[in-house]
Design a protein around this motif. Structure first.
Motif, short mmCIF file in Angstrom:
data_model
loop_
_atom_site.label_atom_id
_atom_site.label_comp_id
_atom_site.label_asym_id
_atom_site.label_seq_id
_atom_site.Cartn_x
_atom_site.Cartn_y
_atom_site.Cartn_z
N GLY A 1 2.80 -18.29 -2.38
CA GLY A 1 2.20 -16.99 -2.14
C GLY A 1 2.78 -15.93 -3.06
N ALA A 2 4.11 -15.98 -3.24
CA ALA A 2 4.77 -14.98 -4.07
C ALA A 2 4.33 -15.10 -5.53
N VAL A 3 4.25 -16.34 -6.02
CA VAL A 3 3.86 -16.55 -7.41
C VAL A 3 2.43 -16.07 -7.64
N TRP A 4 1.52 -16.46 -6.73
CA TRP A 4 0.11 -16.04 -6.88
C TRP A 4 -0.01 -14.53 -6.72
N GLY A 5 0.84 -13.96 -5.87
CA GLY A 5 0.80 -12.52 -5.65
C GLY A 5 1.38 -11.74 -6.81
N LEU A 6 2.28 -12.39 -7.55
CA LEU A 6 2.92 -11.71 -8.67
C LEU A 6 1.94 -11.48 -9.82
N VAL A 7 0.92 -12.35 -9.93
CA VAL A 7 0.00 -12.28 -11.08
C VAL A 7 -0.66 -10.89 -11.20
N TYR B 1 0.83 -1.21 0.00
CA TYR B 1 0.00 0.00 0.00
C TYR B 1 0.86 1.25 0.00
N ARG B 2 2.02 1.18 0.69
CA ARG B 2 2.95 2.30 0.67
C ARG B 2 3.39 2.59 -0.76
N ALA B 3 3.53 1.50 -1.53
CA ALA B 3 3.97 1.66 -2.92
C ALA B 3 2.80 1.97 -3.84
N GLY B 4 1.61 2.13 -3.27
CA GLY B 4 0.45 2.46 -4.10
C GLY B 4 -0.12 1.26 -4.83
N PHE B 5 0.25 0.05 -4.40
CA PHE B 5 -0.27 -1.16 -5.03
C PHE B 5 -1.36 -1.73 -4.13
N ILE B 6 -2.63 -1.46 -4.47
CA ILE B 6 -3.72 -1.76 -3.54
C ILE B 6 -4.25 -3.17 -3.80
N THR B 7 -3.46 -4.18 -3.44
CA THR B 7 -3.92 -5.55 -3.63
C THR B 7 -4.77 -6.00 -2.44
N ILE B 8 -5.76 -6.82 -2.71
CA ILE B 8 -6.47 -7.47 -1.60
C ILE B 8 -6.43 -8.97 -1.82
N GLY B 9 -5.35 -9.39 -2.50
CA GLY B 9 -5.24 -10.80 -2.87
C GLY B 9 -4.64 -11.68 -1.80
N SER B 10 -4.31 -11.11 -0.62
CA SER B 10 -3.67 -11.91 0.42
C SER B 10 -4.54 -13.12 0.80
N GLU B 11 -5.85 -12.94 0.73
CA GLU B 11 -6.76 -14.03 1.08
C GLU B 11 -6.48 -15.29 0.25
N GLY B 12 -6.46 -15.14 -1.06
CA GLY B 12 -6.22 -16.29 -1.94
C GLY B 12 -4.80 -16.80 -1.85
N GLN B 13 -3.86 -15.86 -1.70
CA GLN B 13 -2.45 -16.27 -1.59
C GLN B 13 -2.23 -17.12 -0.33
N MET B 14 -2.83 -16.70 0.77
CA MET B 14 -2.72 -17.47 2.02
C MET B 14 -3.30 -18.86 1.85
N LEU B 15 -4.44 -18.92 1.20
CA LEU B 15 -5.15 -20.19 1.04
C LEU B 15 -4.30 -21.19 0.26
N LEU B 16 -3.81 -20.75 -0.91
CA LEU B 16 -3.00 -21.65 -1.74
C LEU B 16 -1.70 -22.01 -1.05
N ALA B 17 -1.09 -21.02 -0.37
CA ALA B 17 0.17 -21.27 0.31
C ALA B 17 -0.01 -22.29 1.43
N SER B 18 -1.10 -22.15 2.18
CA SER B 18 -1.23 -23.10 3.29
C SER B 18 -1.58 -24.49 2.77
N LEU B 19 -2.25 -24.56 1.61
CA LEU B 19 -2.49 -25.88 1.01
C LEU B 19 -1.16 -26.50 0.58
N ALA B 20 -0.25 -25.67 0.04
CA ALA B 20 1.06 -26.17 -0.38
C ALA B 20 1.82 -26.73 0.81
#
Lengths: 284, 317
Positions: B109-115, B67-86
């Protein structure tokens, strides 16, 4: 062919809430404001709509009450953002969460009991009103003084203010009207698409899809309707996919993937030439 | 109003709204302070608070940076889900635990977040919408795997990690603290961090730091995704332990979003907000048997954020 007929009817029924929510947000964005809370507003509309339906025994006033509840909730966006100048992105996100939570609270009061369902058919009064709204808002935007004012505010709030336009009234009014439509959309989802039953998560991201449809429909009412028709068809393809043996979870994914892909294509193709209202989704 | 006063007043307003909401329920408004006191005085419950706070804090810290960088992602939800499944797959199916399962979670998480970062950097797609769509796609992927290849036994559920693999609460909280400190130091003491902050407030200023907007967006996407991945690991090993088919996502990534904003987009602030949020959520669990819906905690959190942000915007003028 009965199968195909069913899918077309379902597609048109899906179009109604998407178009209603998208249309309201498109008008609001034309005035230079983005409300990210559409999903929360729809959830509240759905929960309150079902509650009202149970008490009144008639789905049509229930739709209106669902809309009014969402309009009331939108004050949590209007007052901080438009009156007090808070950040619209954060306020919209907070509204999404607050709406989701409030919907769960109101929905728990239904106890899982169904309201009298609205028999979804493409020719029902709600669908007809949606179509009428598209025509009316097109005329409003492009053929009325108010429409010129709305678009002027959306291009530059400062200049519009300097010209003596009532920026806050225009944006606040549109935000409340958009929230009403989102609430009706949510209530329609519960009453027509889910047989009058409420459950947590019923809006399934359709509010977010509607936000995407505003972009795909390029901030014009007919465009939003067209985009909603496409998305409605995609969402109804879920049953078709499942019938052909596609795993249910994968079929669930299809509409979100399609919206994502079309946003990508849209941005690549139109991103450089065409132009959204300049106060919206502003980038460097 | 000052920053701290705004936050305190915002939280107080959120709590008051929650108590007003409780008027409609059986236990009444005083149930909230009673439940909070009960949590604060019980060592067992405080351990739960720590376990719950850790993933929210880590996800929130990463989001604060984005958010500091002005990148307003709210994708943490999905990233957490896939990461914890991994990490579940590594721990419970391949019997590879410890750092490897943590690393796998961070990577996923990083790969899903990069999309959404790639979409924004190369096509100008709005990241709020794309990251949200990706959350629903992640939910579908998890549901698919839970109902097919990872399915275990008669019900639609995965294997669960054993009690002995559950992370100790102090360790989870330590990881969260280290992450927040690391990200805070990155933002304030490194040149890429300074470039990020500059880009968020005035995009053209970032050029001073020789950083292109594309690189900053991708860095922010990657960092917040990796943090969400770590949060996914902490969620799995802290309390989730396994998955059943879900109709909605668990919501801890969304709490991270709110924590990042309440913490005024500072990683350490997000940690503080996460502690408060998990305290509230734990108090909420205590009230559930008395007929208070679990969403009450989310409502208080959302309203506290809204009030804080509004008060701050007044103070800033």
């Amino acid at each position: 062919m009965a199968d195909l007929h069913g899918i077309v009817v379902a597609a048109l029924a899906n179009t109604v809430p998407l178009a209603l929510a998208g249309l309201g947000e498109a008008l609001l964005e034309r005035s230079g404001r983005v409300n990210l809370g559409v999903e929360g507003l729809m959830a509240v509309g759905a929960a309150v709509g079902v509650l009202a339906g149970i008490h009144l025994g008639n789905p049509y006033p229930a739709l209106v009450i669902g809309g009014l509840a969402a309009a009331l909730l939108s004050l949590l966006y209007v007052i901080p953002v438009i009156v007090l100048g808070a950040d619209q992105i954060v306020a919209g996100l907070a509204l999404f969460f607050a709406g989701t939570a409030l919907a769960d609270l109101a929905g728990a009061a239904t106890g899982g009991a169904p309201a009298p369902p609205l028999v979804g058919s493409p020719w029902d009064p709600v669908a007809a009103s949606t179509l009428a709204l598209v025509v009316a808002s097109t005329l409003l935007l492009y053929r009325s003084w108010l429409g010129v004012e709305i678009r002027a505010v959306g291009e530059s709030m400062e200049h519009a203010q300097a010209r003596g336009l009532r920026v806050a009234q225009i944006q606040g009014g549109l935000a409340i009207a958009a929230a009403f439509l989102a609430g009706v959309a949510g209530a329609y989802m519960a009453l027509a698409l889910h047989n009058g039953r409420w459950y947590s998560g019923i809006t399934a991201g359709w509010g977010w899809i509607a936000l995407g449809l505003v972009i795909l429909g390029y901030w014009s009412p007919p465009g939003v309707l067209l985009a909603s028709l496409l998305a409605g068809a995609l969402l109804s393809s879920r049953t078709l996919l499942a019938a052909h043996g596609v795993n249910e979870a994968i079929a669930d994914m299809a509409p979100y993937l399609a919206v994502l892909a079309s946003l990508l294509v849209m941005s690549l193709v139109a991103g450089r030439r065409a132009r959204p209202p300049s106060m919206v989704w502003r980038r460097e | 109003m000052g920053r701290l006063t705004s936050i305190i007043a915002g939280i107080a307003l959120g709590l008051m709204a929650g108590m007003i909401g409780l008027l409609a329920t059986q236990p009444g408004p005083l149930a909230l302070p009673r439940a909070l006191a009960a949590v604060l005085t019980s060592p067992g419950l405080l351990e739960n608070v720590a376990r719950l706070a850790a993933p929210i804090a880590v996800a929130g810290s990463g989001l604060a940076l984005a958010y500091r960088a002005g990148f307003i992602t709210i994708g943490s939800e999905g990233q957490m889900l896939l990461a914890s499944l991994a990490s579940l797959y590594l721990i419970a199916y391949l019997d590879i635990g410890g750092p490897w399962s943590l690393l796998a979670a961070v990577l996923v998480g990083a790969v899903w977040g990069l999309v959404p970062g790639l979409f924004r950097a190369y096509a100008g797609v709005n990241e709020v919408l794309s990251s949200l769509m990706l959350n629903y796609i992640a939910l579908s992927i998890v549901n698919y795997l839970v109902s097919t290849s990872l399915r275990e036994g008669a019900f639609t559920q995965t294997r669960f990690i054993g009690e002995d693999k559950v992370l100790e609460a102090p360790l989870a909280l330590g990881i969260a603290l280290l992450t927040a400190l690391g990200l805070e130091a990155f933002l304030t003491h490194t040149i890429p961090g300074a470039a990020m902050q500059a880009y968020g407030s005035a995009p053209r200023m970032a050029k001073t730091y020789l950083a292109t907007s594309r690189r900053i967006i991708l860095q922010a996407a990657l960092a917040s995704g990796a943090a969400a991945g770590l949060a996914g690991y902490l969620m799995l090993t802290g309390f989730q332990r396994g998955f059943t088919a879900m109709s909605t996502t668990p919501g801890y990534g969304y709490m991270g979003v709110l924590a990042a904003w309440l913490g005024l987009r500072s990683p350490l602030g997000a940690l503080g907000a996460a502690l408060l949020f998990s305290l509230l959520a734990t108090a909420g669990y205590l009230l559930q048997p008395q007929g208070v819906p679990g969403s009450m905690a989310l409502l208080v959190q959302a309203l506290a954020v809204l009030a804080t942000v509004t008060l701050l915007s007044r103070g800033g003028r």
